[in-house]
Scaffold this active site. Structure first.
Site, PDB file in Angstrom:
ATOM      1  N   SER A   1       0.835  -1.203   0.000  1.00 20.49           N
ATOM      2  CA  SER A   1       0.000   0.000   0.000  1.00 20.49           C
ATOM      3  C   SER A   1       0.863   1.244   0.000  1.00 20.49           C
ATOM      4  O   SER A   1       1.985   1.242   0.539  1.00 20.49           O
ATOM      5  CB  SER A   1      -0.854  -0.024   1.275  1.00 20.49           C
ATOM      6  OG  SER A   1      -1.445   1.228   1.479  1.00 20.49           O
TER       7      SER A   1
ATOM      8  N   TYR B   1      -1.960  -0.509  10.703  1.00 21.82           N
ATOM      9  CA  TYR B   1      -2.268  -1.110   9.391  1.00 21.82           C
ATOM     10  C   TYR B   1      -1.085  -0.921   8.440  1.00 21.82           C
ATOM     11  O   TYR B   1      -0.602  -1.883   7.829  1.00 21.82           O
ATOM     12  CB  TYR B   1      -3.530  -0.462   8.780  1.00 21.82           C
ATOM     13  CG  TYR B   1      -3.663  -0.744   7.310  1.00 21.82           C
ATOM     14  CD1 TYR B   1      -4.012  -2.007   6.845  1.00 21.82           C
ATOM     15  CD2 TYR B   1      -3.386   0.251   6.349  1.00 21.82           C
ATOM     16  CE1 TYR B   1      -4.102  -2.274   5.490  1.00 21.82           C
ATOM     17  CE2 TYR B   1      -3.470  -0.013   4.992  1.00 21.82           C
ATOM     18  CZ  TYR B   1      -3.830  -1.278   4.569  1.00 21.82           C
ATOM     19  OH  TYR B   1      -3.898  -1.548   3.225  1.00 21.82           O
TER      20      TYR B   1
ATOM     21  N   LYS C   1       1.896  -3.694   6.543  1.00 23.63           N
ATOM     22  CA  LYS C   1       2.361  -3.752   5.149  1.00 23.63           C
ATOM     23  C   LYS C   1       3.880  -3.610   5.102  1.00 23.63           C
ATOM     24  O   LYS C   1       4.563  -4.326   4.369  1.00 23.63           O
ATOM     25  CB  LYS C   1       1.704  -2.641   4.321  1.00 23.63           C
ATOM     26  CG  LYS C   1       0.202  -2.771   4.197  1.00 23.63           C
ATOM     27  CD  LYS C   1      -0.182  -4.013   3.424  1.00 23.63           C
ATOM     28  CE  LYS C   1      -1.680  -4.181   3.286  1.00 23.63           C
ATOM     29  NZ  LYS C   1      -2.076  -5.496   2.771  1.00 23.63           N
TER      30      LYS C   1
HETATM   31  P1  NAD Z   1     -11.297  -6.373   1.106  1.00 21.31           P
HETATM   32  O1  NAD Z   1     -11.527  -6.300   2.576  1.00 21.31           O
HETATM   33  O2  NAD Z   1     -12.433  -6.134   0.194  1.00 21.31           O
HETATM   34  O3  NAD Z   1     -10.621  -7.777   0.726  1.00 21.31           O
HETATM   35  C1  NAD Z   1      -9.791  -8.481   1.611  1.00 21.31           C
HETATM   36  C2  NAD Z   1     -10.322  -9.897   1.696  1.00 21.31           C
HETATM   37  O4  NAD Z   1      -9.484 -10.674   2.563  1.00 21.31           O
HETATM   38  C3  NAD Z   1     -11.738  -9.970   2.267  1.00 21.31           C
HETATM   39  O5  NAD Z   1     -12.539 -10.720   1.388  1.00 21.31           O
HETATM   40  C4  NAD Z   1     -11.574 -10.670   3.610  1.00 21.31           C
HETATM   41  O6  NAD Z   1     -12.704 -11.439   3.938  1.00 21.31           O
HETATM   42  C5  NAD Z   1     -10.327 -11.489   3.380  1.00 21.31           C
HETATM   43  N1  NAD Z   1      -9.557 -11.806   4.588  1.00 21.31           N
HETATM   44  C6  NAD Z   1      -9.116 -10.953   5.550  1.00 21.31           C
HETATM   45  N2  NAD Z   1      -8.419 -11.616   6.482  1.00 21.31           N
HETATM   46  C7  NAD Z   1      -8.397 -12.925   6.107  1.00 21.31           C
HETATM   47  C8  NAD Z   1      -7.838 -14.106   6.660  1.00 21.31           C
HETATM   48  N3  NAD Z   1      -7.154 -14.087   7.805  1.00 21.31           N
HETATM   49  N4  NAD Z   1      -8.026 -15.281   6.015  1.00 21.31           N
HETATM   50  C9  NAD Z   1      -8.729 -15.327   4.856  1.00 21.31           C
HETATM   51  N5  NAD Z   1      -9.291 -14.233   4.279  1.00 21.31           N
HETATM   52  C10 NAD Z   1      -9.123 -13.054   4.907  1.00 21.31           C
HETATM   53  O7  NAD Z   1     -10.096  -5.361   0.777  1.00 21.31           O
HETATM   54  P2  NAD Z   1      -9.514  -4.878  -0.623  1.00 21.31           P
HETATM   55  O8  NAD Z   1      -9.804  -3.428  -0.748  1.00 21.31           O
HETATM   56  O9  NAD Z   1      -9.909  -5.803  -1.697  1.00 21.31           O
HETATM   57  O10 NAD Z   1      -7.962  -5.001  -0.312  1.00 21.31           O
HETATM   58  C11 NAD Z   1      -7.201  -6.132  -0.695  1.00 21.31           C
HETATM   59  C12 NAD Z   1      -5.773  -5.950  -0.225  1.00 21.31           C
HETATM   60  O11 NAD Z   1      -5.254  -4.721  -0.768  1.00 21.31           O
HETATM   61  C13 NAD Z   1      -5.639  -5.823   1.301  1.00 21.31           C
HETATM   62  O12 NAD Z   1      -4.470  -6.497   1.702  1.00 21.31           O
HETATM   63  C14 NAD Z   1      -5.485  -4.320   1.507  1.00 21.31           C
HETATM   64  O13 NAD Z   1      -4.755  -4.043   2.672  1.00 21.31           O
HETATM   65  C15 NAD Z   1      -4.725  -3.913   0.262  1.00 21.31           C
HETATM   66  N6  NAD Z   1      -4.918  -2.493  -0.080  1.00 21.31           N
HETATM   67  C16 NAD Z   1      -6.183  -1.997  -0.258  1.00 21.31           C
HETATM   68  C17 NAD Z   1      -6.360  -0.646  -0.530  1.00 21.31           C
HETATM   69  C18 NAD Z   1      -7.738  -0.072  -0.691  1.00 21.31           C
HETATM   70  O14 NAD Z   1      -7.887   1.147  -0.571  1.00 21.31           O
HETATM   71  N7  NAD Z   1      -8.773  -0.863  -0.980  1.00 21.31           N
HETATM   72  C19 NAD Z   1      -5.246   0.208  -0.668  1.00 21.31           C
HETATM   73  C20 NAD Z   1      -3.980  -0.338  -0.507  1.00 21.31           C
HETATM   74  C21 NAD Z   1      -3.820  -1.692  -0.213  1.00 21.31           C
HETATM   75  N1  UFG Z   2     -12.160  11.691   2.910  1.00 20.95           N
HETATM   76  C1  UFG Z   2     -13.157  12.578   3.266  1.00 20.95           C
HETATM   77  N2  UFG Z   2     -14.306  12.070   3.765  1.00 20.95           N
HETATM   78  C2  UFG Z   2     -14.535  10.729   3.938  1.00 20.95           C
HETATM   79  C3  UFG Z   2     -13.498   9.831   3.585  1.00 20.95           C
HETATM   80  C4  UFG Z   2     -12.321  10.354   3.074  1.00 20.95           C
HETATM   81  O1  UFG Z   2     -12.991  13.785   3.128  1.00 20.95           O
HETATM   82  O2  UFG Z   2     -15.606  10.346   4.420  1.00 20.95           O
HETATM   83  C5  UFG Z   2     -10.917  12.222   2.322  1.00 20.95           C
HETATM   84  C6  UFG Z   2      -9.672  11.894   3.134  1.00 20.95           C
HETATM   85  O3  UFG Z   2      -9.459  12.858   4.136  1.00 20.95           O
HETATM   86  C7  UFG Z   2      -8.601  11.885   2.030  1.00 20.95           C
HETATM   87  C8  UFG Z   2      -9.353  11.387   0.809  1.00 20.95           C
HETATM   88  O4  UFG Z   2     -10.732  11.609   1.071  1.00 20.95           O
HETATM   89  O5  UFG Z   2      -8.165  13.201   1.773  1.00 20.95           O
HETATM   90  C9  UFG Z   2      -9.134   9.887   0.550  1.00 20.95           C
HETATM   91  O6  UFG Z   2      -9.433   9.173   1.740  1.00 20.95           O
HETATM   92  P1  UFG Z   2      -9.677   7.588   1.760  1.00 20.95           P
HETATM   93  O7  UFG Z   2     -10.065   7.233   3.146  1.00 20.95           O
HETATM   94  O8  UFG Z   2     -10.598   7.208   0.656  1.00 20.95           O
HETATM   95  O9  UFG Z   2      -8.259   7.013   1.379  1.00 20.95           O
HETATM   96  P2  UFG Z   2      -6.843   7.204   2.094  1.00 20.95           P
HETATM   97  O10 UFG Z   2      -5.953   7.885   1.102  1.00 20.95           O
HETATM   98  O11 UFG Z   2      -6.960   7.794   3.415  1.00 20.95           O
HETATM   99  O12 UFG Z   2      -6.395   5.689   2.319  1.00 20.95           O
HETATM  100  C10 UFG Z   2      -6.486   4.700   1.300  1.00 20.95           C
HETATM  101  C11 UFG Z   2      -6.713   3.332   1.950  1.00 20.95           C
HETATM  102  C12 UFG Z   2      -5.524   2.904   2.734  1.00 20.95           C
HETATM  103  C13 UFG Z   2      -4.304   2.963   1.878  1.00 20.95           C
HETATM  104  C14 UFG Z   2      -4.156   4.328   1.257  1.00 20.95           C
HETATM  105  C15 UFG Z   2      -3.006   4.319   0.307  1.00 20.95           C
HETATM  106  O13 UFG Z   2      -7.817   3.390   2.825  1.00 20.95           O
HETATM  107  O14 UFG Z   2      -5.683   1.571   3.116  1.00 20.95           O
HETATM  108  O15 UFG Z   2      -5.327   4.686   0.539  1.00 20.95           O
HETATM  109  O16 UFG Z   2      -2.875   5.551  -0.295  1.00 20.95           O
HETATM  110  F1  UFG Z   2      -3.225   2.699   2.613  1.00 20.95           F
END
Ligand code: NAD
Ligand code: UFG
Length: 349
Positions: free
Chosen positions: A130, A154, A158
């Site tokens: 991430s 969190y 990572k």
């Molecule tokens: P998500 O929660 O939709 O998907 C994660 C999945 O992993 C879920 O289906 C959950 O049920 C499963 N899971 C969690 N713990 C588990 C375990 N111990 N055993 C088996 N299954 C398990 O999240 P996502 O947005 O699809 O994110 C996927 C990956 O990408 C995550 O590792 C997250 O940290 C990373 N990531 C997401 C974002 C974002 O903004 N969505 C940004 C950066 C990194």
């Molecule tokens: N924001 C709002 N209102 C909300 C939610 C978010 O104003 O209700 C703003 C935040 O302050 C930020 C922007 O929208 O400026 C994006 O916020 P998000 O929560 O959508 O995303 P973040 O950038 O905070 O974090 C996301 C994922 C993290 C990941 C990160 C990597 O949630 O897991 O991107 O860039 F690590």
């Protein structure tokens, strides 16, 4: 990689389900393991339907990553060419409240996976890292060389997992590992059949805004309007989830490159968009007004975060294709067809 058999952990989740679909469309056999902690088996069923005419299939195994005997049994019964590892908990605020839960699920879960993979001689991995590992960057765009620092448990999970991967590769060069640092994944498959369906109150901007648009929440709270940005609101690099999914196929291909060891790539668009610009794009795409309430900054939020995408473009031969308007329009297509996500209504949630 020549088309093969891939295990996808967390494949029922938001990014995982979109990636499983792209894998199937590209001819890979896929086995998903997921404990459904933050997802629904319906996502896998819908992926199956979307890929129905493409030959390869997906099997689903509801299990926890930390259940070593179950994982071991699965690896003993199927030969996997590589693993794409999405499974993990991802709510930043919750990680501050429950750090041990995050370290146990994300770090212990990954160690268990790596141990079982090694036992069965499967040493090719694509890992979901991430942009959280960049903390609050002083300079943008962020290159992969930027110093690492995480602002919350969190992000530290990572960072720790990245270090574990670098360590295991250091002592065993048979490991081929690509760690992908995602920026802000948004949008949904253009069919509107799969998309993001978070449990509870969404933490992230897009799913929250989507719930305002369908009438589930009255207004969007904008966190901070006094940043040194174009309009005072935070700037992020939003990337379409289908582009992100394609980035995983590119990473799988790269794993076959004999020169690959343990590498890291940013997956973003290289463009920064403010919260208010995102609200305007979503209003245009949905035809809905998004009422906005301004509040103070959210603790731990960076001001401006966007990616340098050069390394992924050059070495993975991958580049994001979708723009903000398409991200919002596909998000709305999903939201309007599935206002309660994979559930038929709020009462059943
Ligand atoms: P998500 O929660 O939709 O998907 C994660 C999945 O992993 C879920 O289906 C959950 O049920 C499963 N899971 C969690 N713990 C588990 C375990 N111990 N055993 C088996 N299954 C398990 O999240 P996502 O947005 O699809 O994110 C996927 C990956 O990408 C995550 O590792 C997250 O940290 C990373 N990531 C997401 C974002 C974002 O903004 N969505 C940004 C950066 C990194
Ligand atoms: N924001 C709002 N209102 C909300 C939610 C978010 O104003 O209700 C703003 C935040 O302050 C930020 C922007 O929208 O400026 C994006 O916020 P998000 O929560 O959508 O995303 P973040 O950038 O905070 O974090 C996301 C994922 C993290 C990941 C990160 C990597 O949630 O897991 O991107 O860039 F690590």
């Amino acid at each position: 990689m020549a088309v093969g058999s891939i295990m996808v952990t967390g494949g029922a989740g938001y990014i995982g389900s979109h990636t499983v679909l792209q894998l199937l469309l590209d001819g890979y056999q896929v086995a998903v393991i997921d404990n459904l902690d933050n997802s629904s088996a319906t996502a896998i069923q819908r992926v199956r339907e979307l890929a129905a005419h493409h030959g390869p299939s997906v099997t689903f195994h509801q299990m926890d990553l930390r259940d070593k005997p179950a994982l071991d049994k699965l690896f003993a019964s199927t030969k996997f060419d590589a693993v794409i590892h999405f499974a993990g908990l991802k709510a930043v605020g919750e990680s501050v409240e429950k750090p041990l839960m995050y370290y146990d699920n994300n770090v212990v879960g990954t160690i268990t996976l790596l141990e079982v993979m090694a036992t069965h001689g499967c040493k090719k991995l694509v890992f979901s890292s991430s942009a959280a590992v960049y903390g609050w960057p002083k300079v943008v765009p962020c290159t992969e060389e930027y110093p690492l620092s995480a602002a919350n448990p969190y992000g530290r999970t990572k960072l720790f997992i990245e270090e574990i991967c670098r360590d295991i590769h250091r002592i065993d060069s048979e490991w081929k590992i690509i760690m992908l640092r995602y920026f802000n994944p948004v949008g949904a498959h253009p069919s509107g059949y799969i998309g993001e369906d978070p449990r509870g109150i969404p933490n992230n901007l897009m799913p929250f805004m989507q719930q305002v648009a369908v009438g589930r929440r009255p207004a969007l709270t904008v966190f901070g309007s006094d940043y040194s940005t174009r309009d005072g609101t935070g700037v992020r690099d939003y990337i379409h989830v289908v582009d992100l999914a394609d980035g995983h196929i590119a990473a799988l291909n790269k794993l076959s490159d004999p020169s690959i060891g343990c590498e890291v790539y940013n997956l973003g668009t290289g463009k920064g968009t403010s919260v208010l610009e995102m609200v305007a794009a979503f209003e245009k795409a949905s035809g809905k007004e998004i009422p906005v309430v301004f509040s103070g900054r959210r603790p731990g939020d960076a001001e401006i975060l966007y990616a340098s995408t050069k390394k992924a473009e050059l070495e993975l031969n991958w580049k994001a294709k979708y723009d903000i308007n398409e991200m919002c329009s596909h998000q709305w297509n999903w939201a309007s067809k599935n206002p309660y996500g994979y559930k038929p209504s709020e009462s059943k949630s």
